[in-house]
Design an enzyme around this catalytic site. Sequence first.
Site, mmCIF file in Angstrom:
data_model
loop_
_atom_site.group_PDB
_atom_site.id
_atom_site.type_symbol
_atom_site.label_atom_id
_atom_site.label_comp_id
_atom_site.label_asym_id
_atom_site.label_seq_id
_atom_site.Cartn_x
_atom_site.Cartn_y
_atom_site.Cartn_z
ATOM 1 N N ARG A 35 -9.733 0.338 9.056
ATOM 2 C CA ARG A 35 -9.340 -1.049 9.319
ATOM 3 C C ARG A 35 -10.412 -1.797 10.088
ATOM 4 N NH1 ARG A 35 -3.350 0.072 8.950
ATOM 5 N NH2 ARG A 35 -2.307 -1.923 9.091
ATOM 6 N N ARG B 278 -0.499 -9.242 13.442
ATOM 7 C CA ARG B 278 -1.093 -8.247 12.534
ATOM 8 C C ARG B 278 -1.928 -8.938 11.460
ATOM 9 N NH1 ARG B 278 4.342 -5.569 11.007
ATOM 10 N NH2 ARG B 278 3.165 -4.374 9.460
ATOM 11 N N LYS C 206 0.830 -1.217 0.000
ATOM 12 C CA LYS C 206 0.000 0.000 0.000
ATOM 13 C C LYS C 206 0.862 1.263 0.000
ATOM 14 C CE LYS C 206 -2.012 -1.186 3.903
ATOM 15 N NZ LYS C 206 -1.310 -2.457 4.188
ATOM 16 N N ARG D 101 11.318 -1.324 10.884
ATOM 17 C CA ARG D 101 10.266 -1.027 11.851
ATOM 18 C C ARG D 101 10.271 -2.044 12.981
ATOM 19 N NH1 ARG D 101 4.870 -0.159 8.355
ATOM 20 N NH2 ARG D 101 4.047 -1.409 10.081
ATOM 21 N N ARG E 65 11.429 -5.470 4.866
ATOM 22 C CA ARG E 65 11.133 -4.042 4.612
ATOM 23 C C ARG E 65 12.148 -3.142 5.322
ATOM 24 N NH1 ARG E 65 5.137 -2.029 5.265
ATOM 25 N NH2 ARG E 65 5.237 -3.347 7.122
#
Length: 217
Positions: free
Chosen positions: A88, A171, A13, A160, A127
């Site tokens: 969400r 998650r 996203k 992160r 990431r």
Amino acid sequence: MQLLLMGPPGAGKGTQAAELVKKFDIPHISTGDMFRAAVKEGTELGKKAKACMDSGKLVPDDVTIGIVRDRLAKKDCAKGFILDGFPRTVEQADALAGILEGLNQPLTKVLNIHVPSEDLIERAIGRRICKSCGATYHVKFNPPKVENVCDECNGNLYQRADDNEETMRNRLSVYEDSTRPLTEYYKKAGIYLEIDGRQPIDKVTEELVNVLSSVKD
Ligand code: ADP
Ligand code: ADP
Ligand code: ZN
């Protein structure tokens, strides 16, 4: 053009939103980015958000809805925006509908980037994000030219805190329970489209841009 980018954690996203910002010149509104900025600054909001984020839970709806309401009221959103990571929950989606009705800016399209869950953990763990400009990389799928250095601004890259396997599993399960039901919610509204997020980054962008080029704002 009022866009909503949906998809599980790690679907791409943020990566795609950055491309759409360049193409359509509308602001990118990411609740995750807003919470991370608040945590970094040590604000009250940051204190409320941190524990939830670290464990992979959602920040409470009232807190989240409040920051989005304030952000959408800013002048730069008058020409449209790209929402990423919000809503969400069904409660957030209902609140968003009310906010957008008040602004007379209904959603133009809801684009759901679909990636199977077995790919998402690898995406999140690899990431890397630029400390200075927020650009997103992946150690394998989208590496910077120089290891740990941002191509755009020479800033250092970081990982992160919540991009580890354990938090990522939480998650993903939160996504299944709370967020996936929103696909039915938006399918009913007739503005929903699914995009195959397993394609290379530039192919996904191409598909999004194609879809959006035929949309009138
Ligand atoms: P990802 O891009 O991997 O899906 P985000 O950056 O969007 O992650 O979100 C990181 C964390 O911030 C979430 O796990 C959650 O704790 C919090 N968060 C972000 N957006 C929301 C939201 N709309 N509602 C509740 N919590 C949120
Ligand atoms: P989200 O905002 O949905 O959590 P990101 O845009 O941050 O997802 O992407 C998650 C990770 O996967 C990043 O490291 C990014 O570079 C990488 N990535 C994004 N899109 C793709 C893709 N189409 N193929 C492979 N890796 C991707
Ligand atoms: Zn950078």
